[in-house]
Scaffold this active site. Structure first.
Site, PDB file in Angstrom:
ATOM      1  N   GLU A 135      -1.818 -37.317  -1.859  1.00  0.00           N
ATOM      2  CA  GLU A 135      -0.783 -36.272  -2.194  1.00  0.00           C
ATOM      3  C   GLU A 135       0.129 -37.486  -2.632  1.00  0.00           C
ATOM      4  O   GLU A 135       1.563 -37.030  -2.753  1.00  0.00           O
ATOM      5  CB  GLU A 135      -0.450 -35.310  -1.369  1.00  0.00           C
ATOM      6  CG  GLU A 135       0.621 -34.199  -1.436  1.00  0.00           C
ATOM      7  CD  GLU A 135       0.249 -33.234  -0.276  1.00  0.00           C
ATOM      8  OE1 GLU A 135      -0.589 -31.874  -1.025  1.00  0.00           O
ATOM      9  OE2 GLU A 135       0.522 -33.257   0.664  1.00  0.00           O
ATOM     10  N   GLY A 267      33.684  -6.279 -12.964  1.00  0.00           N
ATOM     11  CA  GLY A 267      33.387  -6.791 -14.313  1.00  0.00           C
ATOM     12  C   GLY A 267      32.241  -5.687 -15.233  1.00  0.00           C
ATOM     13  O   GLY A 267      31.661  -5.035 -14.419  1.00  0.00           O
ATOM     14  N   MET A 268      32.578  -5.952 -16.266  1.00  0.00           N
ATOM     15  CA  MET A 268      31.207  -5.366 -17.607  1.00  0.00           C
ATOM     16  C   MET A 268      29.820  -6.080 -17.575  1.00  0.00           C
ATOM     17  O   MET A 268      30.517  -7.648 -16.707  1.00  0.00           O
ATOM     18  CB  MET A 268      32.029  -5.243 -18.781  1.00  0.00           C
ATOM     19  CG  MET A 268      32.028  -6.595 -19.470  1.00  0.00           C
ATOM     20  SD  MET A 268      32.890  -6.373 -21.300  1.00  0.00           S
ATOM     21  CE  MET A 268      30.908  -4.913 -22.030  1.00  0.00           C
ATOM     22  N   GLY A 269      29.285  -5.515 -18.075  1.00  0.00           N
ATOM     23  CA  GLY A 269      27.840  -5.707 -17.658  1.00  0.00           C
ATOM     24  C   GLY A 269      27.790  -6.893 -18.658  1.00  0.00           C
ATOM     25  O   GLY A 269      28.555  -7.521 -19.912  1.00  0.00           O
ATOM     26  N   GLY A 270      27.131  -8.566 -18.263  1.00  0.00           N
ATOM     27  CA  GLY A 270      26.933  -9.190 -19.592  1.00  0.00           C
ATOM     28  C   GLY A 270      27.829 -10.782 -18.633  1.00  0.00           C
ATOM     29  O   GLY A 270      28.452 -11.508 -20.167  1.00  0.00           O
ATOM     30  N   GLY A 272      28.912 -12.260 -16.378  1.00  0.00           N
ATOM     31  CA  GLY A 272      29.572 -12.967 -15.473  1.00  0.00           C
ATOM     32  C   GLY A 272      28.893 -13.423 -13.558  1.00  0.00           C
ATOM     33  O   GLY A 272      29.009 -14.400 -12.580  1.00  0.00           O
ATOM     34  N   LYS A 273      28.979 -12.191 -13.661  1.00  0.00           N
ATOM     35  CA  LYS A 273      28.646 -11.791 -11.733  1.00  0.00           C
ATOM     36  C   LYS A 273      28.123 -12.356 -11.502  1.00  0.00           C
ATOM     37  O   LYS A 273      28.250 -12.844 -10.587  1.00  0.00           O
ATOM     38  CB  LYS A 273      29.162 -10.073 -12.123  1.00  0.00           C
ATOM     39  CG  LYS A 273      30.269  -9.721 -12.723  1.00  0.00           C
ATOM     40  CD  LYS A 273      30.399  -7.461 -11.772  1.00  0.00           C
ATOM     41  CE  LYS A 273      29.431  -7.342 -12.622  1.00  0.00           C
ATOM     42  NZ  LYS A 273      28.613  -7.276 -14.312  1.00  0.00           N
ATOM     43  N   THR A 274      26.708 -12.242 -12.214  1.00  0.00           N
ATOM     44  CA  THR A 274      25.822 -12.705 -10.855  1.00  0.00           C
ATOM     45  C   THR A 274      25.703 -14.359 -11.161  1.00  0.00           C
ATOM     46  O   THR A 274      25.421 -14.525  -9.599  1.00  0.00           O
ATOM     47  CB  THR A 274      24.132 -11.786 -12.027  1.00  0.00           C
ATOM     48  OG1 THR A 274      24.578 -10.375 -11.563  1.00  0.00           O
ATOM     49  CG2 THR A 274      23.344 -12.186 -10.933  1.00  0.00           C
TER      50      THR A 274
END
Length: 685
Positions: A135, A267-270, A272-274
């Site tokens: 290893e 905010g709306m989906g897509g 970038g909240k995540t």
């Protein structure tokens, strides 16, 4: 009770192994050979390399731990692993470290290559393990070839003993040389071990023989944390527009204040909240300001699939630093979380909440957590966040950043080719600054010719007045037919499942699953998580299910994923001939219709799980048929490849069921006594 059928590759046949148990007792294991059923090998069962997206990180792990299991696994190394994980530093540790045999497994070699840092814990008996020495050689090779950082830790051994192979290391090498004295290749291997030990012990490291263990671990974790921060800042600099968002959310967090705060990213989906929440989580966690931290991904889907109690147990396990099944119900969890965490300064991210219950049962009140704690939630529903002053409204990307993001995915560089300048501007204008649309459309157009660009841009413009899901459907339309089928299977059924099990199911349907999944990843339609699970953005899932809804509206549904739609097809026998896959969990009675089932000639996947029994009964409990089915199962399609049916409520399979292509059969907790009422297969002795 478990019923499992696995496929084993043989010459021109499959041998299907059934482990069958019934409601009253376990039957003995039988082996059946379907000589007339399987007449070809599926080439895709052979191992093949998987290409990764250009946007996958270079490192899967931050740290790889190398150690002599018997010496330190339950003491220093175990505590170090826990300390690293508590700081959010993703670490590979071989939990089932057997350390025998002449070579280390391929999985370990792969993990070494995918780790940014290797921590090598030298102990007195380290050199007695050929496994550890092999290893170490691989670690030093990766350091030279790939630039990994190697840090040596001298646990109970003098660094000079390691460097010069003295004392216990000398004794170990005497044994190795005795073993290989007549083997030229073996002696070369021994010399390689010596070289690796000398090189590793010459590197900057930690001599912890005389220190206090907890302080030594803290020092090492802080060192790795600083190295990880450089990786974070590299990522953050590549994420278009992220810095502005981070700055504004951090202003709301005010980490220097000693109060408890819940901050929403809305905010709306897509949009970038995540990405924003995850980036802040890692940055804050690495700062060492919090005693413990936890990020709960995709709360909406996980709560729906596993229940809030499941999420409460993850939260408690992560924040208390000890994995356990703390609570049995969400109501108990609502009491347990504040009682255990009220004096602990924690950092929590609840990603994608869409119901008031999510906050109520996971972070119900500020007094649940210790002073200085911060809870970050992401949501599309502003009403879920009570304090208007603690909400960050994520704005669309401004034009120049939108163009930059599109170019990253469409051209893999910052500026578009001049030939495509005007067309690029048209696409960016229609995306209206939505990051997901820019990413998906850029990936769709990458490496395509001018005429393909022109046709695609016309399609995008035609849908300009429709919902974003309809806009994103253009990326689905650009897939090959088999890729479309794989995408619909993933969006309808397999979000959150491991890549390995999904590949097995898709390959049983004769799909080129590895290749198809790579195409979807390259086109930014799906991605693989760090723990090798299929992940799909909400909008991508909505788009896939929107496609199936369009099929259903035209009377030709291809997939069913809830009991209501299943019952509708059974009762009305409408569109059953086009159904390819059924995958749902039910809590109320479901019904069957012989003609509808008989018409499902294209059905390849059948997954039916009884949610009521899953949640309230053991596998040995009597099956109450009033909660199970209405009607009888007089017919199953012979085209089936993959069948999972827990609590199967009949004593045998339909007598006319001739599964010519069946690869997997699982009938957990069933009433099954016989596979068929008459003999259909021959036993293998």
């Amino acid at each position: 009770m478990l019923v499992l059928l696995t496929s084993i590759q043989c010459y021109n046949i499959y041998q299907l192994t059934f482990l069958i148990s019934t409601h009253n007792h376990y039957q003995s294991t039988h082996f059946f050979s379907f000589f007339s059923i399987f007449n070809k090998l599926i080439e895709s069962m052979a191992s093949s390399s998987v290409s990764t997206s250009q946007y996958s990180p270079q490192w899967k792990y931050i740290v790889f731990l190398s150690f002599r299991g018997e010496d330190t696994c339950k003491t220093f190394t175990g505590h170090l692993f826990k300390g690293l994980n508590n700081r959010g530093i993703f670490t590979f540790q071989d939990d089932k470290r057997l350390e025998y045999g002449d070579s280390i497994p391929k999985e370990l070699i792969k993990a070494i290559k995918e780790s940014k840092v290797a921590l090598v814990v030298f102990s007195k008996n380290y050199a007695t393990s050929r496994w550890c020495l092999d290893e170490l050689v691989k670690i030093m090779e990766c350091k030279d070839k790939n630039g990994q950082t190697v840090i040596s830790i001298f646990y109970d051994v003098d660094p000079s003993h390691v460097r010069n192979q003295k004392e216990s290391f000398a004794k170990a090498f005497s044994q190795h040389e005795l073993k290989y004295k007549d083997d030229c290749e073996g002696m070369q291997k021994v010399q390689g071990w010596r070289t690796a030990l000398t090189a590793a012990s010459n590197l900057k490291g930690y001599d912890i023989r005389d220190g206090i263990e907890s302080e030594n671990i803290q020092q090492i974790v802080d060192h790795i944390s600083k190295l990880y921060k450089s990786a974070y800042f590299l990522f953050s600099s590549q994420a278009v527009g992220i810095d502005t968002h981070i700055e504004k959310v951090e202003h709301l967090l005010e980490k220097e204040m000693d109060d408890v705060r819940i901050v929403g990213i809305w905010g709306m989906g897509g949009i970038g909240k995540t990405t924003i929440a995850t980036t802040i989580f890692h940055k804050c966690n690495l700062s060492g300001q919090f005693e413990a931290a936890c990020i709960l991904d995709d709360v909406k889907e996980n709560a729906k699939k596993n229940g809030l109690c499941f999420l409460q147990n993850i939260l408690l396990s992560e924040l208390l630093g000890e994995e356990d099944n703390y609570v049995k119900s969400k109501h108990v969890g609502k009491v347990m979380i504040p009682s255990r965490l009220c004096s602990k300064k924690v950092l929590i991210v609840l990603d994608d909440i869409d119901h008031s219950d999510h906050l109520e049962y996971l972070a119900g009140d500020l007094c649940w957590f210790g002073n200085g704690s911060r809870v970050i939630v992401t949501t599309r529903n502003r009403d879920l966040i009570k304090n208007d002053n603690a909400i960050y409204d994520v704005s669309m990307l401004p034009d120049h950043e939108a163009m930059q993001l599109f170019n990253q995915h469409g051209f893999k560089k910052e500026a578009p080719d001049e030939l495509f300048m005007n067309l690029s501007s048209e696409v960016v204008n229609h995306a209206k600054g939505l990051p997901l649309a820019l990413k998906v459309w850029g990936s769709l157009l990458h490496n395509k010719g001018l005429s393909r660009w022109e046709r695609t841009v016309i399609k995008i413009k035609k849908t300009s007045s429709l919902d974003i899901v309809e806009k994103l459907k253009i990326s689905y339309d650009g897939l090959e037919p088999e890729e479309q089928k794989i995408f619909l299977d993933l969006t309808c059924f397999f979000r959150g499942y491991t890549k390995k099990e999904v590949i097995q199911i898709l390959e049983s349907c004769d799909f080129e699953a590895e290749y198809g999944l790579d195409v979807l990843i390259d086109k930014s339609l799906v991605f693989i998580s760090k723990i090798d699970r299929i992940e799909i953005h909400d909008l991508m899932q909505d788009m896939g299910r929107y496609v199936v809804k369009l099929q259903k509206d035209s009377g030709e549904p291809s997939r069913l994923w809830n009991a209501e739609d299943f019952n509708e097809v059974m009762v009305n026998n409408m569109g059953s001939i086009t159904v390819e896959a059924i995958w749902f969990t039910y809590f109320e009675q479901i019904c069957f219709n012989k003609e509808a089932m008989k018409n499902m000639k294209r059905l390849r996947i059948l997954y039916i799980a009884n949610g009521r029994l899953n949640r309230s009964s053991s596998s040995h409990s009597p099956i109450d048929l009033k909660y199970i089915t209405r009607g009888s199962i007089e017919c199953l399609p012979n085209n089936l490849r993959w069948v999972f049916w827990n609590n199967y409520p009949w004593e045998s399979l339909p007598k006319n069921f001739e599964p010519q292509r069946l690869v997997h059969l699982s009938l957990r907790g069933s009433l099954l006594h016989d596979l068929w009422t008459k003999r259909k297969v021959q036993f293998i002795h």
